[in-house]
Every structure is written in C-alpha cells, then in structure tokens.
Design a protein around this motif. Sequence first.
Motif, mmCIF file in Angstrom:
data_model
loop_
_atom_site.group_PDB
_atom_site.id
_atom_site.type_symbol
_atom_site.label_atom_id
_atom_site.label_comp_id
_atom_site.label_asym_id
_atom_site.label_seq_id
_atom_site.Cartn_x
_atom_site.Cartn_y
_atom_site.Cartn_z
ATOM 1 N N THR A 16 37.040 47.458 28.860
ATOM 2 C CA THR A 16 37.350 46.046 29.076
ATOM 3 C C THR A 16 38.149 45.860 30.364
ATOM 4 N N LEU A 17 39.104 46.773 30.605
ATOM 5 C CA LEU A 17 39.914 46.670 31.819
ATOM 6 C C LEU A 17 39.054 46.811 33.067
ATOM 7 N N ARG A 18 38.141 47.790 33.055
ATOM 8 C CA ARG A 18 37.299 48.006 34.232
ATOM 9 C C ARG A 18 36.380 46.807 34.483
ATOM 10 N N ILE A 19 35.807 46.283 33.409
ATOM 11 C CA ILE A 19 34.949 45.103 33.556
ATOM 12 C C ILE A 19 35.775 43.915 34.042
ATOM 13 N N GLY A 20 36.995 43.785 33.501
ATOM 14 C CA GLY A 20 37.856 42.676 33.896
ATOM 15 C C GLY A 20 38.236 42.740 35.368
ATOM 16 N N LEU A 21 38.568 43.940 35.859
ATOM 17 C CA LEU A 21 38.920 44.087 37.267
ATOM 18 C C LEU A 21 37.720 43.800 38.163
ATOM 19 N N SER A 22 36.543 44.249 37.728
ATOM 20 C CA SER A 22 35.331 43.967 38.491
ATOM 21 C C SER A 22 35.039 42.474 38.509
ATOM 22 N N ARG A 23 35.231 41.851 37.355
ATOM 23 C CA ARG A 23 35.044 40.411 37.269
ATOM 24 C C ARG A 23 36.057 39.676 38.154
ATOM 25 N N GLY A 24 37.284 40.179 38.181
ATOM 26 C CA GLY A 24 38.314 39.564 39.015
ATOM 27 C C GLY A 24 37.954 39.625 40.491
ATOM 28 N N ALA A 25 37.414 40.767 40.936
ATOM 29 C CA ALA A 25 36.998 40.892 42.336
ATOM 30 C C ALA A 25 35.891 39.890 42.664
ATOM 31 N N ALA A 26 34.964 39.705 41.731
ATOM 32 C CA ALA A 26 33.888 38.732 41.943
ATOM 33 C C ALA A 26 34.444 37.312 41.985
ATOM 34 N N GLU A 27 35.415 37.023 41.130
ATOM 35 C CA GLU A 27 36.038 35.692 41.105
ATOM 36 C C GLU A 27 36.733 35.409 42.439
ATOM 37 N N VAL A 28 37.425 36.398 42.980
ATOM 38 C CA VAL A 28 38.138 36.218 44.247
ATOM 39 C C VAL A 28 37.149 35.941 45.374
ATOM 40 N N ARG A 29 36.044 36.706 45.419
ATOM 41 C CA ARG A 29 35.046 36.485 46.476
ATOM 42 C C ARG A 29 34.444 35.089 46.367
ATOM 43 N N ALA A 30 34.106 34.674 45.159
ATOM 44 C CA ALA A 30 33.510 33.345 44.963
ATOM 45 C C ALA A 30 34.503 32.243 45.317
ATOM 46 N N TYR A 31 35.769 32.463 44.979
ATOM 47 C CA TYR A 31 36.784 31.440 45.244
ATOM 48 C C TYR A 31 36.943 31.186 46.739
ATOM 49 N N PHE A 32 37.020 32.243 47.530
ATOM 50 C CA PHE A 32 37.259 32.071 48.958
ATOM 51 C C PHE A 32 36.019 31.588 49.706
ATOM 52 N N ARG A 33 34.872 31.539 49.034
ATOM 53 C CA ARG A 33 33.706 30.907 49.654
ATOM 54 C C ARG A 33 33.795 29.388 49.562
ATOM 55 N N GLU A 34 34.586 28.878 48.606
ATOM 56 C CA GLU A 34 34.773 27.432 48.448
ATOM 57 C C GLU A 34 35.958 27.003 49.314
ATOM 58 N N ARG A 35 35.692 26.712 50.578
ATOM 59 C CA ARG A 35 36.782 26.464 51.513
ATOM 60 C C ARG A 35 37.594 25.227 51.157
ATOM 61 N N ASP A 36 36.941 24.176 50.644
ATOM 62 C CA ASP A 36 37.692 22.978 50.291
ATOM 63 C C ASP A 36 38.657 23.247 49.149
ATOM 64 N N ALA A 37 38.233 24.054 48.168
ATOM 65 C CA ALA A 37 39.112 24.401 47.056
ATOM 66 C C ALA A 37 40.286 25.247 47.529
ATOM 67 N N VAL A 38 40.022 26.161 48.460
ATOM 68 C CA VAL A 38 41.090 27.010 48.994
ATOM 69 C C VAL A 38 42.135 26.162 49.716
ATOM 70 N N VAL A 39 41.675 25.249 50.572
ATOM 71 C CA VAL A 39 42.603 24.400 51.323
ATOM 72 C C VAL A 39 43.427 23.539 50.382
ATOM 73 N N PHE A 40 42.775 22.937 49.387
ATOM 74 C CA PHE A 40 43.486 22.063 48.462
ATOM 75 C C PHE A 40 44.520 22.845 47.659
ATOM 76 N N THR A 41 44.122 23.995 47.123
ATOM 77 C CA THR A 41 45.025 24.797 46.287
ATOM 78 C C THR A 41 46.238 25.263 47.075
ATOM 79 N N PHE A 42 46.034 25.674 48.316
ATOM 80 C CA PHE A 42 47.133 26.193 49.121
ATOM 81 C C PHE A 42 47.984 25.074 49.710
ATOM 82 N N ALA A 43 47.349 23.951 50.063
ATOM 83 C CA ALA A 43 48.061 22.910 50.797
ATOM 84 C C ALA A 43 48.874 21.980 49.899
#
Length: 278
Positions: A16-43
């Motif tokens: 479960t931990l290994r799958i979770g970490l792999s899933r987390g890496a995928a979530e991070v990559r997908a998140y930073f592709r959404e530039r408007d969401a990144v700007v809003f969340t950080f700003a």
Amino acid sequence: MTTTTVRGPAATLPSTLRIGLSRGAAEVRAYFRERDAVVFTFALPTLILVLLGYIFDEPLDGAPGTRVSQVFAAGMVAYGILSTAFISVGIGIAADREDGTLKRLRGTPATAGAYLIGKIVLVAVTTAGSVALMLATAVLLFGLDLPSDTGRWVTFGWLMALSVVACTLLGIAASTLARSARSAPAVMNLPVLALQFVSGIFVHITALPDAMLTVASWFPVKWMGQGFRSVFLPDSLAAQEVAGSWEHGRIALVLTAWCLLGLVLCLATFRWTDRRTR
C-alpha cells in the motif's frame, strides 16, 4: 525421464505504501500541469497575508521591536496549510468523484489507503512551496526574522508534518459533504473562513472574546497558528497567548488527536463513486 517443473512464488502486488507513493508522484505531476490551479493555490494565502500585513502594519502593544504584521505573518502559515491541504484537496476529490476518476481508480491495485497516502504526498509538496512563498514575502515586506537556532526549526518541522496530515485527512473526509463538484468550494471554504477568525489567524488573539476562544480550542487551527507564532516570534510574546505560554506539548497532543480522528473519518466515509450514481 520425467521432468519436474519448479514454479516460483506467486507474484505479489506492491505494498500500500509503495502504491501510495507512486500515486503521490502522479498527483504531483498532474497538479503542476494545471498552471491556473498552481497560481491560485500559491498566490491566495500570500495575497491575504500582504493585505492584512499592510492594513495592520503598526507596532504591537507591549512588544518593542515587533509589529502586528509580523504576528499575522507567523500565524498565517496555518492558513497556507489549510488552503492547500483542506480546501484544495477536498474540492479536487469531489471533482474526481463526480467525473468518474475515483471509480476508474477502484479497478486498479490502488486501495483507499494508497489513495490517502498519495494525497498526503501531493499536499506535502504543494504546502512546502506555498509556505516558502509566504515566509519569503513576510521577510521581504514585513521584516519577519527567520529562526536562527535548530530547536525552532525542529518545532517547525513537526508542526508542519502534523498540520499537513491532519488537514489533508480532514479535507478528504469533508469532501463527502459536497453533493457535487460545483458545491464543493462553498462546503470547504465556509468552515475554514470561520475558523480563521475565531482562532486568531485573521484577528489578533488578544482581541477575541472568551467564548470564541473556547470554541476555537476544540479545533486544530487555533493550535496551528499558536505553534507557528512560537517558531517565528520572540518568546516574550508567549504571554499574549491564552495560557500565557506556547504550550508545545498540548499543541502536539491536539494535532495528533486530529490526525487520528481524520483517519477514522476518512476510512468511515470515503466513497469511490458519486452518491447520486447509487
């Protein structure tokens, strides 16, 4: 002659931990592709910090050398975590549930536990960036001093870890309250905004009535703000807290309790599909 075939052990699924970490890496990559969401969340947290800092940029009574803007800057770290961990995650999960993303994930080896780990990884990365931006802004605009001793940074580390885990788990659990992705922002923002005021994040703790402080003491936001103030402000300002001290032990206990409660709520309420499809 008879040939005997020796079969190897059956293939096992990743943990479960290994799958979770792999899933987390995928979530991070997908998140930073959404530039408007990144700007809003950080700003957004930084923007609110700048507005409050300039509105209340005046000397703090009874604390020579400290300004009210610096007090807000220290406590606003808690809002930065809430904005990223609670609001963004809750809204994102409601959208994933409605568009069928979670339903498709259910057909993969990803368990609910692995999904939760993936979300915590995502929040840890995005929160680190959001908090770093807020602290840099506070240092440049309001003269906030960063800690110079290791002990304060150790306190900052366990505060960040407990706050991220607690807020992420609570955000995942609260996402089930939203009937749709459209209603999720209102559902997630209402408790956060209310708690910012009663917990001494948007209002100085000494200006709050006792009834509000009593209510706030049951929730993690008050303790998060108090903890981060202890990291970035002089120890003399501990006298202005409700108990007259930083209460690090109680802060750790309260946040740990909310981590456990958040985990229980997640496991009890997490749904892979939209309730309207049942």
